[in-house]
Scaffold this motif. Structure first.
Motif, PDB file in Angstrom:
ATOM      1  N   UNK A 100     -13.734  76.633  51.676  1.00  0.00           N
ATOM      2  CA  UNK A 100     -13.223  76.886  50.327  1.00  0.00           C
ATOM      3  C   UNK A 100     -11.808  76.337  50.140  1.00  0.00           C
ATOM      4  N   UNK A 101     -11.106  76.082  51.233  1.00  0.00           N
ATOM      5  CA  UNK A 101      -9.744  75.557  51.116  1.00  0.00           C
ATOM      6  C   UNK A 101      -9.761  74.164  50.464  1.00  0.00           C
ATOM      7  N   UNK A 102     -10.913  73.508  50.504  1.00  0.00           N
ATOM      8  CA  UNK A 102     -11.024  72.193  49.859  1.00  0.00           C
ATOM      9  C   UNK A 102     -10.963  72.296  48.337  1.00  0.00           C
ATOM     10  N   UNK A 103     -11.036  73.521  47.799  1.00  0.00           N
ATOM     11  CA  UNK A 103     -10.881  73.723  46.356  1.00  0.00           C
ATOM     12  C   UNK A 103      -9.413  73.682  45.941  1.00  0.00           C
ATOM     13  N   UNK A 104      -8.503  73.760  46.897  1.00  0.00           N
ATOM     14  CA  UNK A 104      -7.068  73.689  46.616  1.00  0.00           C
ATOM     15  C   UNK A 104      -6.743  72.238  46.265  1.00  0.00           C
ATOM     16  N   UNK A 105      -6.054  71.999  45.146  1.00  0.00           N
ATOM     17  CA  UNK A 105      -5.729  70.626  44.742  1.00  0.00           C
ATOM     18  C   UNK A 105      -5.015  69.861  45.859  1.00  0.00           C
ATOM     19  N   UNK A 106      -5.571  68.683  46.184  1.00  0.00           N
ATOM     20  CA  UNK A 106      -4.967  67.825  47.196  1.00  0.00           C
ATOM     21  C   UNK A 106      -5.522  67.996  48.593  1.00  0.00           C
ATOM     22  N   UNK A 107      -6.294  69.049  48.813  1.00  0.00           N
ATOM     23  CA  UNK A 107      -6.882  69.243  50.135  1.00  0.00           C
ATOM     24  C   UNK A 107      -8.340  68.799  50.071  1.00  0.00           C
TER      25      UNK A 107
END
Length: 123
Positions: A100-107
């Motif tokens: 879910x950290x891939x939902x953070x912009x830029x990750x």
């Protein structure tokens, strides 16, 4: 002849002082990366701590509870990305899985691949 030995001794003392003072940038005897600055030495008080790259940490970082500085120990995560992670979890609630950290912009996938083995969502 005496002047030459004095100069040599002075140079040796300066080199030793520079080494002990932390002016050389690289790795310490354990292989940990060290970061120094010739202009602004950090305080060596009991409250200061040396952060280790996440790849050398034994425990995974919980991305649901970690503060800014802890998140910044992850490879590829600087202050901006660490703040984005905090802002995202405050706005959307805790991460349910590490992906879910891939939902953070830029990750994206590349940054996720760098940190996936060093993060957890707890549990």
């Amino acid at each position: 002849m005496k002047i030459n030995s004095v100069v040599i001794m002075a140079c040796a003392c300066l080199i030793l002082a520079a080494f002990l003072g932390g002016l050389f940038v690289g790795r310490n005897m354990r292989g940990d990366e060290i970061q120094t600055s010739m202009l602004n030495f950090p305080s060596l008080s009991a409250s200061s701590s040396v952060s280790r790259p996440a790849s050398q940490q034994k425990e995974k970082i919980n991305i649901n509870t970690a503060d800014l500085h802890t998140l910044m120990t992850l490879e590829g995560i600087g202050e901006v990305y660490a703040q984005r992670i905090i802002d995202y979890r405050e706005a959307n609630g805790p991460f349910k899985k590490i992906e879910d950290i891939k939902n953070v912009p830029g990750i994206g996938e590349k940054r996720f691949e760098l940190i996936k083995n060093y993060i957890t969502v707890g549990g």
